[in-house]
Design an enzyme around this catalytic site. Structure first.
Site, PDB file in Angstrom:
ATOM      1  N   ASP A 175       2.223   4.984  -0.262  1.00  0.00           N
ATOM      2  CA  ASP A 175       1.664   6.290   0.110  1.00  0.00           C
ATOM      3  C   ASP A 175       1.529   7.216  -1.091  1.00  0.00           C
ATOM      4  O   ASP A 175       2.135   6.990  -2.136  1.00  0.00           O
ATOM      5  CB  ASP A 175       2.613   6.999   1.085  1.00  0.00           C
ATOM      6  CG  ASP A 175       2.537   6.419   2.479  1.00  0.00           C
ATOM      7  OD1 ASP A 175       1.499   5.808   2.813  1.00  0.00           O
ATOM      8  OD2 ASP A 175       3.531   6.568   3.222  1.00  0.00           O
TER       9      ASP A 175
ATOM     10  N   ARG B  37       0.867  -1.187   0.000  1.00  0.00           N
ATOM     11  CA  ARG B  37       0.000   0.000   0.000  1.00  0.00           C
ATOM     12  C   ARG B  37       0.899   1.231   0.000  1.00  0.00           C
ATOM     13  O   ARG B  37       1.154   1.815   1.043  1.00  0.00           O
ATOM     14  CB  ARG B  37      -0.903  -0.006   1.229  1.00  0.00           C
ATOM     15  CG  ARG B  37      -1.905  -1.160   1.218  1.00  0.00           C
ATOM     16  CD  ARG B  37      -2.473  -1.393   2.607  1.00  0.00           C
ATOM     17  NE  ARG B  37      -3.190  -0.229   3.094  1.00  0.00           N
ATOM     18  CZ  ARG B  37      -4.511  -0.051   3.002  1.00  0.00           C
ATOM     19  NH1 ARG B  37      -5.252  -0.954   2.419  1.00  0.00           N
ATOM     20  NH2 ARG B  37      -5.082   1.032   3.478  1.00  0.00           N
TER      21      ARG B  37
ATOM     22  N   ARG C  80      10.935   5.227   4.146  1.00  0.00           N
ATOM     23  CA  ARG C  80      11.213   6.671   4.119  1.00  0.00           C
ATOM     24  C   ARG C  80      11.883   7.143   5.412  1.00  0.00           C
ATOM     25  O   ARG C  80      12.727   8.041   5.382  1.00  0.00           O
ATOM     26  CB  ARG C  80       9.933   7.448   3.835  1.00  0.00           C
ATOM     27  CG  ARG C  80       9.491   7.258   2.373  1.00  0.00           C
ATOM     28  CD  ARG C  80       8.051   7.666   2.161  1.00  0.00           C
ATOM     29  NE  ARG C  80       7.851   9.039   2.557  1.00  0.00           N
ATOM     30  CZ  ARG C  80       6.647   9.595   2.765  1.00  0.00           C
ATOM     31  NH1 ARG C  80       5.557   8.860   2.620  1.00  0.00           N
ATOM     32  NH2 ARG C  80       6.556  10.843   3.111  1.00  0.00           N
TER      33      ARG C  80
END
Lengths: 255, 255
Positions: free
Chosen positions: A52, A50, A202
């Site tokens: 972002d 999933r 990230r």
């Protein structure tokens, strides 16, 4: 009942993330709309990761069940004609019954691209994070060592919604390589793991860059990991440098 | 009086070509506006290559005369703050008096990127021509041989305005290499010559692709060249696959 898997590339800057959300332009929403038009019926899909808003994919895997024959090449051509600019279906394959893109996945590979130095990237502007200083790749590589293997990655997880859920993940590869692309110099951080917490790649990248710019010593990263506290790690790197590169499945998933 | 040279990268899809034109957003117009703001006076520039609308540059060279001291690094930072998105000044250098980006150039290198096959490019969509069939690189390389050396390239020149002007040019390199960029497969045609007629690289590429897809035999290209007639050559390839890659000057141009 048959299961099909689409391999999908997308430019994340055009979408509010992968996962379907009412009222937002999402990758999954786009693909499901195109499948409905192509197949004439509502189809529910599952994505391997999933991603972002702003995060790209070279080979996201999206599976769905379908109870009739399908011509894979024809479906691929229809989907590429139907999906909006920014999505390309690079493959359609028949999978064994029981396959589902997310739970069946063994490993995910993400790549994060940085452009160091005083001159901003041009051709890579949409696909790389411009870090205005030089980067010490040796420091970054040394820091990355502490992330390999199985750890509780709570310090590198952004979502509060993860509370109470397992936070251990296993990283197999964190490598850092200079790469010249379209004439521009960049540095690629390649991360392979069994699965990832929300925004984990990230935050890892944001933390590695802290060591590469000298703001933190390489040893700091293992302390940040041990703290099991988001505030102990570095900032979250921007989404547009990140690409879901590849998803790996066990051999028996390929017919 | 001093002469300065800027090295400039730009995304051609955002501009109506390099050359300044009243009422159009051009690369040269943008740079001259930024120079006027940075230096406080109108500046006239010369570019090494007048790229068409849609054509990109990695290292266009733009020169101008200036009769005062200039801090190169400071000017570069100012220009990058002042120019619009889609232009990056990658260098500023003091040049010998008499230097001018166009007449002083010894050679130009252009690169044209193709993406072959049924699946469209995603990350390369803005920087490559999607040719929907396979490409026979051997046929293309064989055809390319006939272009090397000095020839009258009238068949490969689009502009009628060239009438009466010299049409001989010398090509030193035409090589064709597969290259994977951002995970996508592409083929790069690299062309180096002393100078180029209007749209010459794009007509050469359009003609090479005729041989690579089997619509023409490799020998056809030398006949097209000998005909000295635009209608004898292939179609003009679209601009967005083309990048002005590098401009070469004699050693004495570098202080």
């Amino acid at each position: 009942m048959a299961v099909f898997a689409l391999t999908v590339a997308y430019d994340g800057s055009r979408f509010s993330g992968f996962a379907r959300q009412p009222g937002a332009e999402t990758v999954q929403g786009c693909i499901e709309d195109a499948l409905m038009t192509a197949l004439g019926e509502k189809v529910v899909t599952t994505g391997a990761g999933r991603t972002d808003a702003g995060v790209h994919a070279l080979a996201q895997v999206v599976s769905f069940e379908w109870d009739a024959e399908l011509d894979s090449h024809k479906l691929q051509r229809s989907l590429n004609a139907l999906t909006s600019e920014g999505i390309v279906v690079t493959g359609v394959r028949l999978m064994p019954v029981g396959f589902s893109a997310r739970p069946s996945a063994m490993a995910r590979e993400y790549r994060y691209r940085l452009v160091p130095g005083p001159v901003p990237p041009l051709f890579l502007a949409r696909y790389a994070w411009w870090v205005r200083s030089g980067l010490d790749l040796r420091a970054m590589r040394q820091a990355a060592q502490s992330l390999l293997g199985e750890h509780d990655f709570t310090s590198f997880c952004v979502a509060a919604s993860a509370e109470g859920k397992p936070t251990c993940r296993r990283l197999e590869v964190v490598d850092i390589t200079p790469e010249t692309v379209l004439g521009e110099h960049s540095v690629v951080i390649r991360i392979v793991g069994n699965a990832f917490l929300h925004s984990m790649v990230r935050v890892i990248v944001g933390s590695l860059v802290e060591t590469a710019t000298g703001r933190r010593a390489p040893e700091w990263l293992s302390e940040a990991l041990a703290a099991r506290d988001r505030s102990a790690a570095g900032p979250t790197a921007p989404p547009h440098g990140l690409t879901l590169w590849q998803v790996t499945y066990p051999d028996e998933c390929w017919l």
